[in-house]
Enzyme design. Structure first.
Site, PDB file in Angstrom:
ATOM      1  N   GLU A 115       0.834  -1.207   0.000  1.00  0.00           N
ATOM      2  CA  GLU A 115       0.000   0.000   0.000  1.00  0.00           C
ATOM      3  C   GLU A 115       0.866   1.253   0.000  1.00  0.00           C
ATOM      4  OE1 GLU A 115      -3.004  -0.274  -0.726  1.00  0.00           O
ATOM      5  OE2 GLU A 115      -3.183  -2.424  -0.365  1.00  0.00           O
ATOM      6  N   HIS A 175       1.890   1.935  -3.563  1.00  0.00           N
ATOM      7  CA  HIS A 175       0.837   2.637  -4.316  1.00  0.00           C
ATOM      8  C   HIS A 175       0.847   4.120  -3.978  1.00  0.00           C
ATOM      9  CE1 HIS A 175      -1.152  -0.726  -6.102  1.00  0.00           C
ATOM     10  NE2 HIS A 175      -1.614  -1.258  -4.983  1.00  0.00           N
TER      11      HIS A 175
HETATM   12 ZN    ZN Z   1      -2.599  -2.989  -4.611  1.00  0.00          ZN
END
Ligand code: ZN
Ligand code: ADP
Ligand code: MG
Length: 652
Positions: free
Chosen positions: A468, A471
């Site tokens: 995460e 991202h």
């Molecule tokens: Zn992802």
């Protein structure tokens, strides 16, 4: 539950299936004993009636014509006559009437009559004044049987007994039919499913870990307390507030807390209560509910599990569910029909907002949606504290460590852990709950939960955090991308974590570099994972699908490839079914050769590969930031927009 079942199995009268919830209660075992008694009673009654009948039939033996009867009197064969309403009975002997010394014997139980057939005759009476004269002439003894006795007897035999008998049968049968019979007989009646709670004890202090939802609901409480203030200023009070969130996160609890804080009546009904076997019942119930609510000064109507009635009609093309649709329509009508300044507010809860009918969500109905999400670390600790208030804890119990190891748990799961720990302590003979009880309870519940929700192992959690963070960081360094609003590693359904980006404005066209940027962000998760673990995992499958999809569309739809610059390779066709809620794409048809397909495949691979390299370079450069964001995520589980900006500023 177990005991109830075994009770019924032992009973010889185990007729009903399991009771319908909300329907009439099953008879308890004690009552069954009463019924066994009644059954015996019925059997005795039947035997009794048979005996009556037998006596009756006996009496009618030796029935002869009236004229023959008169003849026998004239001929002197009959010496004594008994006159009753139903028969005249003639006896051959004067003194001893058969079977009894009594000249007016009670015939009912006289079983000896068979022996004296020849000496007894009977006939059906005729209104004949001559008979008395004839008997006087012949010096025959005659007497009448008291009417009262036989009248009462007749009455009992012909009226009371049959009625009693049928009533017994009726009761018996309706018991046997159980809840089904009950339902059939109470169509349209609201079997006290609408529970109006006047004095709700729940307060906001009983709910923890959902602070954002609480903040929004505080306003609703204010509406309810002082509607006039909002009306005076010209503001519109919301009619409906929809609580959305996974199961067990405290939606029902929050609704109750709103009623408790505002001090208003709380009508609670579950969506499933409206939907019945018969079309129209649900609609009638909705009408009923609003009628009752309107008679109150200020109140809350809470419809739990709204999705049971509010399912979108859009996808029901051909053959929807009539009952549900009628119920939904009635709800829509009622929601439009009341004046919100009257102090009536509708709360509803659902864990499937995606299936709700768009008509329910439009302004003026459930226009406010409050997200009730799974709690983060601090939230979980607070919930554990609330639920262990009444539990005696040993001083070494560390609730924050319990909270740390329960990532992904909802409030209900946490309440369950505290309770389970208390039970385990009792079983172990302790007077105070110890830490070990909590760890055991945790193990027990995790095993059960793993089927429902994902509970992450530590190494999975770390990978998810890096994923995460990847991202988010790529998004932060991609020009023209949507700002990161929230990063979370709290599991949600099938997703282990999520990074939320919020568009600043609506965009209807995107440039080629925007699309490549999107691909970058999708790839960022996987690359970060690979950087920390040195290998690929399946956690990024969904990201890859989306990245590939964008790359393909760039080539086939948007004409952004070298060879097919400005050529659309697919045509839109087919019908576009579904309304706003449908996420289906229009149907595309392929209009190109195999060679082109080959080119497209190669080109997709090339685009992804080149973006992959670019992102890898970026993240290697920002490795320190990546580590920092991941460790904060592991610690706090969520990072919001502000915190993320601070972290970015820290490193720059
Ligand atoms: Zn992802
Ligand atoms: P939902 O309606 O969202 O499925 P409930 O409100 O019925 O969940 O929650 C069930 C129980 O779990 C509550 O009665 C409460 O004991 C506990 N619980 C759930 N969420 C919370 C929370 N946020 N704070 C405190 N207790 C909670
Ligand atoms: Mg609920």
């Amino acid at each position: 539950m177990g005991s109830e079942n075994s009770d019924n199995r032992n009973s010889p009268f185990n007729f009903g299936g399991p009771g319908v919830p909300g329907g009439p209660k099953r008879p308890d075992p004690k009552k069954w004993n009463g019924w066994r008694f009644s059954l015996t009673y019925v059997v005795i009654l039947i035997i009794g009636m048979a005996v009556f009948n037998y006596v009756f039939v006996n009496k009618v033996q030796n029935l002869i014509d009236y004229s023959a009867f008169k003849q026998k009197i004239t001929a002197g064969e009959i010496k004594k006559v008994e006159l009753s309403d139903s028969y005249f009975t003639g006896y051959a002997e004067k003194e001893s009437a058969p079977g009894s010394a009594d000249p007016r014997p009670p015939r009912l139980f006289n079983f000896n009559q068979q022996d004296s057939h020849a000496k007894v005759w009977r006939t059906v009476p005729i209104n004949d004044p001559e008979l008395i004269k004839l008997m006087d002439e012949k010096n025959i003894d005659y007497f009448a049987v008291s009417r009262e006795g036989s009248a009462v007897l007749n009455f009992i035999l012909s009226w009371v007994l049959p009625i009693a008998f049928f009533m017994l049968i009726w009761r018996f049968v309706s018991r046997r039919m159980g809840s089904f019979g009950g339902n059939v007989l109470s169509i349209g009646q609201n079997k006290a499913v609408i529970v109006a709670e006047g004095d709700v004890k729940t307060r906001f202090a009983d709910v923890a870990g959902v602070d954002e939802a609480k903040e929004e609901l505080v306003e609703v409480v204010n509406f309810l307390k002082t509607p006039q203030k909002y009306v005076d200023i010209g503001g519109k009070i919301p009619r409906g507030v929809l609580l959305v969130g996974p199961p067990g996160t405290g939606k029902t609890l929050l609704a109750r807390a709103v009623a408790g804080e505002a001090g208003v009546t709380f009508f609670r009904m579950s969506g499933a209560d409206f939907v019945e076997m018969f079309v129209g019942v649900g609609a009638a119930r909705v009408r009923d509910l609003f009628k009752q609510a309107r008679s109150k000064d200020r109140c809350i109507i809470f419809i739990d599990e709204l999705d049971a009635i509010g399912k979108s009609r859009v996808n029901n093309i051909g053959g929807g569910n009539d009952e549900r649709e009628q119920t939904l329509n009635q709800l829509l009508v009622e929601m439009d029909g009341f004046d919100p300044s009257s102090g009536l507010i509708i709360l509803a809860a659902t864990n499937r907002p995606d299936v709700l009918d768009p008509a329910l969500l439009r302004p003026g109905r459930f226009d406010r949606q409050v997200l009730v999400d799974k709690p983060d670390l601090h939230g979980r600790e607070a919930i554990l504290k609330i639920h262990s208030k009444g539990v005696k804890l040993n001083s070494e119990v560390d609730l924050s460590s319990v909270a740390r190891s329960t990532s992904g748990f909802a409030g209900a799961d946490l309440a369950n852990i505290v309770n389970e720990a208390a039970l385990l302590a009792v079983r172990a003979g302790r007077r105070l709950v110890a830490q070990i009880d909590f760890s055991e309870a945790l193990e027990k519940i995790v095993a059960g939960l793993q089927k429902k929700t994902r509970v992450l192992k530590p190494e999975e959690r770390k990978l998810t955090a890096y994923h995460e963070a990847g991202h988010a960081i790529v998004a932060a360094f991609t020009a023209n991308s949507d700002p990161v609003q929230k990063i979370s590693i709290i599991p949600r359904g099938f997703a282990l974590g999520y990074t939320l980006q919020m568009p600043v404005e609506d965009r209807y066209t995107v440039t080629q570099s925007d699309l490549l940027g999107k691909i970058d962000i999708f790839l960022g998760g996987r690359i970060a994972e690979e950087m920390v673990s040195g290998q690929f995992s399946t956690g990024a499958a969904n990201d890859l699908t989306k990245a590939t999809d964008i790359a393909r569309k760039m080539i086939t739809d948007y004409g952004m490839s070298e060879r097919f610059r400005n050529v659309a390779l697919t045509t839109r066709g087919g019908s576009y079914l579904g309304g706003e809620t449908s996420k289906q794409d229009p149907v595309f048809t392929r209009e190109y050769s195999e060679a082109t397909q080959q080119y497209i495949d190669d080109e997709i691979a090339r685009i992804i590969e080149s973006q992959y390299k670019k992102v890898e370079t970026l993240l290697t450069e920002k490795r320190k930031l990546l580590d920092r964001v991941s460790s904060v995520l592991l610690e706090n589980e969520t990072i919001d927009e502000k915190e993320f900006k601070l972290l970015l500023a820290e490193e720059l």
